[in-house]
Motif scaffolding. Sequence first.
Motif, mmCIF file in Angstrom:
data_model
loop_
_atom_site.group_PDB
_atom_site.id
_atom_site.type_symbol
_atom_site.label_atom_id
_atom_site.label_comp_id
_atom_site.label_asym_id
_atom_site.label_seq_id
_atom_site.Cartn_x
_atom_site.Cartn_y
_atom_site.Cartn_z
ATOM 1 N N ALA A 116 18.898 -22.503 18.457
ATOM 2 C CA ALA A 116 19.841 -23.754 18.424
ATOM 3 C C ALA A 116 19.206 -25.012 17.853
ATOM 4 N N ALA A 117 17.714 -24.969 17.719
ATOM 5 C CA ALA A 117 17.054 -26.100 17.215
ATOM 6 C C ALA A 117 17.398 -26.126 15.800
ATOM 7 N N LEU A 118 17.627 -25.104 15.168
ATOM 8 C CA LEU A 118 17.678 -25.015 13.611
ATOM 9 C C LEU A 118 18.871 -25.351 13.360
ATOM 10 N N ILE A 119 19.949 -25.604 14.146
ATOM 11 C CA ILE A 119 21.099 -26.079 13.534
ATOM 12 C C ILE A 119 21.205 -27.794 13.039
ATOM 13 N N GLN A 120 21.312 -27.680 11.800
ATOM 14 C CA GLN A 120 21.220 -28.972 11.275
ATOM 15 C C GLN A 120 22.379 -29.408 10.453
ATOM 16 N N GLY A 121 22.556 -30.785 10.009
ATOM 17 C CA GLY A 121 23.705 -31.173 9.163
ATOM 18 C C GLY A 121 24.520 -32.188 9.849
ATOM 19 N N VAL A 122 25.660 -32.401 9.056
ATOM 20 C CA VAL A 122 26.807 -33.509 9.602
ATOM 21 C C VAL A 122 28.005 -32.870 9.931
ATOM 22 N N MET B 255 27.917 -14.804 8.565
ATOM 23 C CA MET B 255 27.612 -14.634 9.979
ATOM 24 C C MET B 255 26.058 -14.930 10.188
ATOM 25 N N GLU B 256 25.395 -14.135 9.358
ATOM 26 C CA GLU B 256 23.934 -14.126 9.509
ATOM 27 C C GLU B 256 23.331 -15.601 9.391
ATOM 28 N N LYS B 257 23.852 -16.209 8.586
ATOM 29 C CA LYS B 257 23.174 -17.673 8.130
ATOM 30 C C LYS B 257 23.804 -18.525 9.282
ATOM 31 N N ILE B 258 25.128 -18.313 9.798
ATOM 32 C CA ILE B 258 25.650 -19.174 10.780
ATOM 33 C C ILE B 258 24.714 -18.939 12.234
ATOM 34 N N LEU B 259 24.435 -17.607 12.209
ATOM 35 C CA LEU B 259 23.381 -17.503 13.843
ATOM 36 C C LEU B 259 21.955 -17.497 13.287
ATOM 37 N N ARG B 260 21.688 -18.115 12.277
ATOM 38 C CA ARG B 260 20.277 -18.587 12.075
ATOM 39 C C ARG B 260 19.348 -17.118 12.111
ATOM 40 N N GLN B 261 19.622 -16.309 11.666
ATOM 41 C CA GLN B 261 19.009 -14.968 11.755
ATOM 42 C C GLN B 261 18.119 -14.608 10.293
#
Length: 133
Positions: free
Chosen positions: A88-94, A127-133
Amino acid sequence: MDKDWQDAALSEGRGSKMSEHRIFRMSFARLYPALVQKAERKARTQAEADRIICWLTGYTPESLHRQIERECDVETFFAEAPAMHPNAALIQGVVCGVRVETVEDPLMKKIRQLDKLIDELAKGKAMEKILRQ
C-alpha cells in the motif's frame, strides 16, 4: 463518486480537525456502491472492485460483504481490516486533487489509497499494475 463522499473527503485540510471528518463516520455500506459505480461506469466490474478492496485491506470477499451488511462506519471498516497490504505504501499519485502519498492522517491516507486504486481501475489500468505486483 457519491457527492457527499466527495464533499467529506475534499473538506480535508479546510480547518477542521482530521479526526472529525464526516467520511470517517460514513457507513462503508454507503461508500461501497460509489466505489463500484466508479468502476462500472468505465466497463469494469464489481468483482474487480472487490478484489482491489480485499487486496488493500486483507478482507476476504465474504468478510468484506459481512462488513457491508453490518453497516459499520469507514473508520471501523479500516480499523477492523485484517491486514493492510504491505505494498500500500507504493500507492502514489493524485486523486480528487490530493497527492495520496502526502496525506498525513493514517485513516484518511487509507481512504485516499482505496480511492486511488479504484480510480486506476476506472481508467483501464491492468489489475497487476493496480495491485502493485
